[in-house]
Scaffold this active site. Structure first.
Site, PDB file in Angstrom:
ATOM      1  CG  LEU A 214      48.113 -64.336 -39.954  1.00 23.60           C
ATOM      2  CD1 LEU A 214      46.691 -63.932 -39.658  1.00 23.60           C
ATOM      3  CD2 LEU A 214      48.661 -63.460 -41.051  1.00 23.60           C
TER       4      LEU A 214
ATOM      5  CB  CYS B 222      41.837 -71.512 -39.107  1.00 21.01           C
ATOM      6  SG  CYS B 222      42.367 -70.236 -40.248  1.00 21.01           S
TER       7      CYS B 222
ATOM      8  CB  THR C 150      45.656 -74.214 -43.895  1.00 17.54           C
ATOM      9  OG1 THR C 150      46.128 -73.054 -43.205  1.00 17.54           O
ATOM     10  CG2 THR C 150      45.772 -75.433 -42.999  1.00 17.54           C
TER      11      THR C 150
ATOM     12  CD  GLU D 220      40.878 -63.528 -39.528  1.00 14.93           C
ATOM     13  OE1 GLU D 220      39.844 -62.902 -39.278  1.00 14.93           O
ATOM     14  OE2 GLU D 220      40.927 -64.487 -40.324  1.00 14.93           O
TER      15      GLU D 220
ATOM     16  CB  ALA E 152      49.916 -75.452 -34.873  1.00 18.80           C
TER      17      ALA E 152
ATOM     18  NE  ARG F 121      37.200 -65.695 -43.066  1.00 21.41           N
ATOM     19  CZ  ARG F 121      38.401 -65.782 -43.641  1.00 21.41           C
ATOM     20  NH1 ARG F 121      38.523 -66.358 -44.814  1.00 21.41           N
ATOM     21  NH2 ARG F 121      39.451 -65.286 -43.047  1.00 21.41           N
TER      22      ARG F 121
ATOM     23  CE  LYS G 293      47.574 -72.857 -40.060  1.00 22.97           C
ATOM     24  NZ  LYS G 293      47.662 -71.690 -39.204  1.00 22.97           N
ATOM     25  CG  LEU G 294      46.446 -79.737 -41.296  1.00 25.75           C
ATOM     26  CD1 LEU G 294      46.106 -81.059 -41.989  1.00 25.75           C
ATOM     27  CD2 LEU G 294      45.323 -78.739 -41.520  1.00 25.75           C
TER      28      LEU G 294
ATOM     29  CB  THR H  59      42.206 -74.577 -48.615  1.00 27.71           C
ATOM     30  OG1 THR H  59      42.478 -73.911 -47.366  1.00 27.71           O
ATOM     31  CG2 THR H  59      43.373 -74.377 -49.543  1.00 27.71           C
TER      32      THR H  59
HETATM   33  N1  LIG Z   1      42.500 -66.188 -42.010  1.00 29.59           N
HETATM   34  C1  LIG Z   1      43.509 -66.609 -41.276  1.00 29.59           C
HETATM   35  O1  LIG Z   1      43.716 -66.120 -40.170  1.00 29.59           O
HETATM   36  C2  LIG Z   1      44.430 -67.692 -41.757  1.00 29.59           C
HETATM   37  C3  LIG Z   1      45.618 -67.917 -41.053  1.00 29.59           C
HETATM   38  C4  LIG Z   1      46.481 -68.917 -41.502  1.00 29.59           C
HETATM   39  C5  LIG Z   1      46.168 -69.655 -42.648  1.00 29.59           C
HETATM   40  N2  LIG Z   1      45.012 -69.406 -43.329  1.00 29.59           N
HETATM   41  C6  LIG Z   1      44.786 -70.150 -44.580  1.00 29.59           C
HETATM   42  O2  LIG Z   1      45.163 -69.300 -45.671  1.00 29.59           O
HETATM   43  C7  LIG Z   1      44.322 -69.523 -46.809  1.00 29.59           C
HETATM   44  C8  LIG Z   1      43.654 -68.224 -47.208  1.00 29.59           C
HETATM   45  O3  LIG Z   1      42.863 -67.777 -46.130  1.00 29.59           O
HETATM   46  P1  LIG Z   1      42.276 -66.307 -46.087  1.00 29.59           P
HETATM   47  O4  LIG Z   1      41.654 -66.156 -44.752  1.00 29.59           O
HETATM   48  O5  LIG Z   1      43.299 -65.311 -46.530  1.00 29.59           O
HETATM   49  O6  LIG Z   1      41.124 -66.424 -47.224  1.00 29.59           O
HETATM   50  P2  LIG Z   1      40.396 -65.248 -47.993  1.00 29.59           P
HETATM   51  O7  LIG Z   1      39.100 -65.785 -48.472  1.00 29.59           O
HETATM   52  O8  LIG Z   1      40.399 -64.013 -47.156  1.00 29.59           O
HETATM   53  O9  LIG Z   1      41.355 -64.952 -49.254  1.00 29.59           O
HETATM   54  C9  LIG Z   1      41.546 -65.832 -50.324  1.00 29.59           C
HETATM   55  C10 LIG Z   1      41.579 -65.014 -51.609  1.00 29.59           C
HETATM   56  O10 LIG Z   1      41.985 -65.853 -52.695  1.00 29.59           O
HETATM   57  C11 LIG Z   1      41.330 -65.378 -53.872  1.00 29.59           C
HETATM   58  N3  LIG Z   1      41.394 -66.425 -54.896  1.00 29.59           N
HETATM   59  C12 LIG Z   1      40.807 -67.666 -54.883  1.00 29.59           C
HETATM   60  N4  LIG Z   1      41.153 -68.357 -55.981  1.00 29.59           N
HETATM   61  C13 LIG Z   1      41.977 -67.554 -56.715  1.00 29.59           C
HETATM   62  C14 LIG Z   1      42.685 -67.717 -57.951  1.00 29.59           C
HETATM   63  N5  LIG Z   1      42.601 -68.866 -58.638  1.00 29.59           N
HETATM   64  N6  LIG Z   1      43.426 -66.687 -58.403  1.00 29.59           N
HETATM   65  C15 LIG Z   1      43.512 -65.521 -57.701  1.00 29.59           C
HETATM   66  N7  LIG Z   1      42.886 -65.314 -56.523  1.00 29.59           N
HETATM   67  C16 LIG Z   1      42.129 -66.316 -56.033  1.00 29.59           C
HETATM   68  C17 LIG Z   1      39.926 -65.052 -53.387  1.00 29.59           C
HETATM   69  O11 LIG Z   1      39.251 -64.167 -54.278  1.00 29.59           O
HETATM   70  C18 LIG Z   1      40.219 -64.430 -52.018  1.00 29.59           C
HETATM   71  O12 LIG Z   1      40.318 -63.015 -52.083  1.00 29.59           O
HETATM   72  C19 LIG Z   1      43.351 -70.633 -46.383  1.00 29.59           C
HETATM   73  O13 LIG Z   1      43.899 -71.855 -46.775  1.00 29.59           O
HETATM   74  C20 LIG Z   1      43.350 -70.527 -44.865  1.00 29.59           C
HETATM   75  O14 LIG Z   1      43.022 -71.758 -44.267  1.00 29.59           O
HETATM   76  C21 LIG Z   1      44.152 -68.437 -42.920  1.00 29.59           C
HETATM   77  O1  LIG Z   2      41.224 -68.990 -24.882  1.00 27.14           O
HETATM   78  C1  LIG Z   2      40.604 -68.829 -25.942  1.00 27.14           C
HETATM   79  C2  LIG Z   2      41.226 -68.436 -27.142  1.00 27.14           C
HETATM   80  C3  LIG Z   2      40.455 -68.296 -28.293  1.00 27.14           C
HETATM   81  N1  LIG Z   2      39.120 -68.544 -28.264  1.00 27.14           N
HETATM   82  C4  LIG Z   2      38.327 -68.433 -29.503  1.00 27.14           C
HETATM   83  O2  LIG Z   2      38.937 -69.235 -30.506  1.00 27.14           O
HETATM   84  C5  LIG Z   2      38.703 -68.687 -31.798  1.00 27.14           C
HETATM   85  C6  LIG Z   2      39.994 -68.547 -32.580  1.00 27.14           C
HETATM   86  O3  LIG Z   2      40.798 -67.565 -31.975  1.00 27.14           O
HETATM   87  P1  LIG Z   2      42.300 -67.264 -32.444  1.00 27.14           P
HETATM   88  O4  LIG Z   2      43.042 -68.537 -32.501  1.00 27.14           O
HETATM   89  O5  LIG Z   2      42.827 -66.214 -31.564  1.00 27.14           O
HETATM   90  O6  LIG Z   2      42.075 -66.620 -33.890  1.00 27.14           O
HETATM   91  P2  LIG Z   2      42.320 -67.144 -35.381  1.00 27.14           P
HETATM   92  O7  LIG Z   2      42.503 -65.935 -36.207  1.00 27.14           O
HETATM   93  O8  LIG Z   2      41.254 -68.107 -35.746  1.00 27.14           O
HETATM   94  O9  LIG Z   2      43.750 -67.891 -35.347  1.00 27.14           O
HETATM   95  C7  LIG Z   2      43.885 -69.301 -35.329  1.00 27.14           C
HETATM   96  O10 LIG Z   2      43.769 -69.834 -36.634  1.00 27.14           O
HETATM   97  C8  LIG Z   2      44.725 -69.287 -37.576  1.00 27.14           C
HETATM   98  C9  LIG Z   2      44.379 -69.850 -38.930  1.00 27.14           C
HETATM   99  O11 LIG Z   2      44.907 -71.092 -39.162  1.00 27.14           O
HETATM  100  C10 LIG Z   2      46.122 -69.649 -37.111  1.00 27.14           C
HETATM  101  O12 LIG Z   2      47.066 -69.128 -38.043  1.00 27.14           O
HETATM  102  C11 LIG Z   2      46.359 -69.075 -35.714  1.00 27.14           C
HETATM  103  O13 LIG Z   2      47.652 -69.454 -35.245  1.00 27.14           O
HETATM  104  C12 LIG Z   2      45.283 -69.609 -34.772  1.00 27.14           C
HETATM  105  O14 LIG Z   2      45.412 -69.000 -33.482  1.00 27.14           O
HETATM  106  C13 LIG Z   2      37.985 -67.352 -31.552  1.00 27.14           C
HETATM  107  O15 LIG Z   2      36.596 -67.533 -31.715  1.00 27.14           O
HETATM  108  C14 LIG Z   2      38.316 -67.037 -30.102  1.00 27.14           C
HETATM  109  O16 LIG Z   2      37.357 -66.228 -29.493  1.00 27.14           O
HETATM  110  C15 LIG Z   2      38.500 -68.950 -27.087  1.00 27.14           C
HETATM  111  O17 LIG Z   2      37.292 -69.186 -27.052  1.00 27.14           O
HETATM  112  N2  LIG Z   2      39.258 -69.082 -25.956  1.00 27.14           N
END
Ligand SMILES: NC(=O)c1ccc[n+]([C@@H]2O[C@H](COP(=O)([O-])OP(=O)(O)OC[C@H]3O[C@@H](n4cnc5c(N)ncnc54)[C@H](O)[C@@H]3O)[C@@H](O)[C@H]2O)c1
Ligand SMILES: O=c1ccn([C@@H]2O[C@H](COP(=O)(O)OP(=O)(O)O[C@H]3O[C@H](CO)[C@@H](O)[C@H](O)[C@H]3O)[C@@H](O)[C@H]2O)c(=O)[nH]1
Length: 481
Positions: free
Chosen positions: A160, A273, A128, A162, A220, A343, A217-218, A88
């Site tokens: 979650l 995110c 999201t 990463e 948080a 990213r 979600k937004l 998204t």
């Molecule tokens: N990365 C995170 O830590 C995290 C955490 C919480 C929420 N999110 C949200 O979750 C969503 C996905 O994030 P992500 O990091 O997994 O992205 P990503 O780019 O890693 O994965 C998305 C996948 O969807 C596939 N895709 C897109 N359109 C498609 C379709 N029409 N049919 C089948 N597959 C399709 C893409 O090829 C890609 O592999 C986003 O909205 C993001 O904001 C991400």
């Molecule tokens: O005290 C801190 C904590 C984090 N970071 C930075 O902030 C960024 C994001 O870190 P983190 O939140 O740990 O990782 P994400 O995987 O981006 O996770 C966030 O974004 C996700 C996608 O929406 C959510 O699901 C998670 O709850 C939220 O923590 C990174 O560059 C970190 O280095 C700092 O600079 N200082």
């Protein structure tokens, strides 16, 4: 047997479904994606994402009750519950460009679900999305459907982070499920709750209406990012006053109403995110005429941009106001430790800033490939958040950039070092050896406050560490930051 299909095999879809498969042996889970290389990687021993603990879970469940496939339509048609976890990204053109969420991938997934479905389905928003997306998805599903099929939309945002994804999924602070307040909506909520109840205690599964779940979600992410921008804003003041940001963060975080987490000052937050979701929140506020609220949240991003440019200015100004032709080692490129994800990493901005001043960069990250780094440095803003096959494929050759597979090699003959990611291994390097092999004066810019400043100064480095009292060298050469 309940069948789950997840559309999108990315950072969220892959680990989340692997955890469901692990905890629910009675459920069949298929993760589908339009990207053939991504699915091939999930089906190999070399998974497409690096996440501690993920390999083991995938190994245990794959071909037992966890499958990865490109046969998107077939598996969606067979599923009882369809999770949608596609990209998204932020829109780059048209209405809301630079802020609004681009729901192209979501919409095409919803249209496909409507087309191929032959039985009732629960459709779960895992991506999201902006508040009220479920309403648009409902319209697509019901208007494209004259087969009498019932679709129930749920919002089940993922929290979650990463690098700790598997631990977060195993023991989530909460699971949030939003649904319609109708009998059919509540039945769907109960069905999804039953999946999570296999391992998540009931009091941690929160159920709300759809819009609360989408907005939570937004909210948080905005709150978390706000804490980082708050401490980063303080770090600038610490540098001007002689206060020490870690001491301030510790003292502030000891207040149980504030708490100690997410108060690490840094070169700036990155990741896929925070920025995207706050921009999205800002846009939603603007669309609702809440301009003051929009302005408030926008400041979280402004401070983050300020922090990144402040860091670059410190580097350049300390090194006699020019880095032209000087080798600078960049230690770390991922947006945080324990992930290979780049990213929105602050490393991209720092590298662009230094390249703009004609520095020669030598970059090392234990998890990021040369190809990825060069592709990131060549990419336009927001391009990274589209499916891989739609991104620029060939990395651009940068004469000023070399990527190496060893921190010592990166630092050899360098004038300065920038620590951009807090990888544990950077704390354990032999800095005396590194110093001996550098040009003098040797500069060390710690964007993560992971190194002991006093020890580094004793070795001979000129040190800048975010939010710590300035080295007299840096102070004397200071320009406006
Ligand atoms: N990365 C995170 O830590 C995290 C955490 C919480 C929420 N999110 C949200 O979750 C969503 C996905 O994030 P992500 O990091 O997994 O992205 P990503 O780019 O890693 O994965 C998305 C996948 O969807 C596939 N895709 C897109 N359109 C498609 C379709 N029409 N049919 C089948 N597959 C399709 C893409 O090829 C890609 O592999 C986003 O909205 C993001 O904001 C991400
Ligand atoms: O005290 C801190 C904590 C984090 N970071 C930075 O902030 C960024 C994001 O870190 P983190 O939140 O740990 O990782 P994400 O995987 O981006 O996770 C966030 O974004 C996700 C996608 O929406 C959510 O699901 C998670 O709850 C939220 O923590 C990174 O560059 C970190 O280095 C700092 O600079 N200082």
């Amino acid at each position: 047997m309940v069948k789950i299909c997840c559309i999108g095999a990315g950072y969220v879809g892959g680990p989340t479904m692997a955890m469901i498969a692990l905890k629910c042996p009675d459920i069949e889970v298929v993760v589908v994606d339009i990207s053939k290389p991504r699915i091939a990687a999930w089906n190999s021993d070399d998974l497409p994402i690096y996440e501690p603990g993920l390999d083991e879970v995938v190994k245990e469940c794959k071909d037992r009750n966890l499958y990865f496939s490109t046969e998107v339509e077939k598996h969606v048609a067979e599923a009882d519950i369809v999770f949608v976890s596609v990209n998204t990204p932020t829109k780059t053109r048209g209405l809301g460009a630079g802020k609004a969420a681009d729901l192209t991938y979501w919409e095409s997934a919803a249209r496909m679900i409507a087309d191929v479905s032959k039985s009732d389905k629960i459709v779960v928003e895992k991506s999201t999305v902006p508040v009220k997306t479920a309403e648009a998805i409902e319209k697509i599903l019901t208007h494209n459907n004259n087969k009498g099929i019932s679709f129930q939309i749920l919002s089940n945002p993922e929290f979650l982070a990463e690098g700790t994804a598997m631990a977060d999924l195993d023991k989530p602070d909460r699971v949030l499920i939003g649904g319609r307040e109708t009998p059919a909506g509540q039945k769907a909520v109960a069905a999804l709750k039953a999946v999570y109840a296999h391992w998540v205690p009931e009091d941690r599964i929160i159920t709300t209406n759809l819009w609360s779940a989408e907005l939570s979600k937004l909210a948080a992410n905005a709150f978390l990012a706000q804490r980082i921008s708050s401490i980063n804003a303080m770090s600038a003041l610490c540098e001007s006053t002689g206060a020490e940001v870690n001491e301030v963060a510790y003292a502030v975080g000891k207040d149980s109403r504030i708490g100690p987490k997410f108060l690490n000052a840094s070169v700036g937050f990155g990741g896929s995110c925070f920025q995207k979701d706050i921009l999205n929140l800002v846009y939603i506020c603007e669309c609702n005429g809440l301009l003051e609220v929009a302005h408030y949240w926008k400041q979280v991003i402004s401070i983050n941009d300020y922090q990144k440019s402040r860091f670059i200015k410190r580097v350049v100004s300390s090194m006699f106001n020019t880095v032209s032709g000087k080798k600078i080692a960049v230690l770390g490129f991922a947006f945080k430790k324990d992930t290979g994800d780049t990213r929105e990493t602050p490393a991209i901005d720092v590298c662009h800033g230094l390249l703009g001043d004609k520095a020669l960069l030598s970059i090392y990250d234990p998890q990021v490939t040369e190809e990825q780094i060069k592709r990131d440095l060549a990419m336009n803003k927001f391009d990274w958040d589209h499916p891989q096959h739609l991104q620029p494929q060939s990395p651009t050759a940068f004469k000023q950039v070399s990527v190496v597979w060893d921190a010592y090699e990166a630092c050899k003959d360098a004038h300065g070092i920038c620590v951009i990611t807090e990888w544990d291994e950077f704390k354990k390097l032999d800095y005396q050896k590194i110093y001996d092999n550098m040009q003098k004066p040797a500069f060390l810019f710690d964007g993560r406050n992971v190194l002991n400043v006093e020890e580094m100064r004793k070795i001979g480095f000129v040190v800048y560490s975010i939010g710590t009292p300035l080295d007299s060298w840096v102070k004397d050469l200071q320009v406006s930051i």
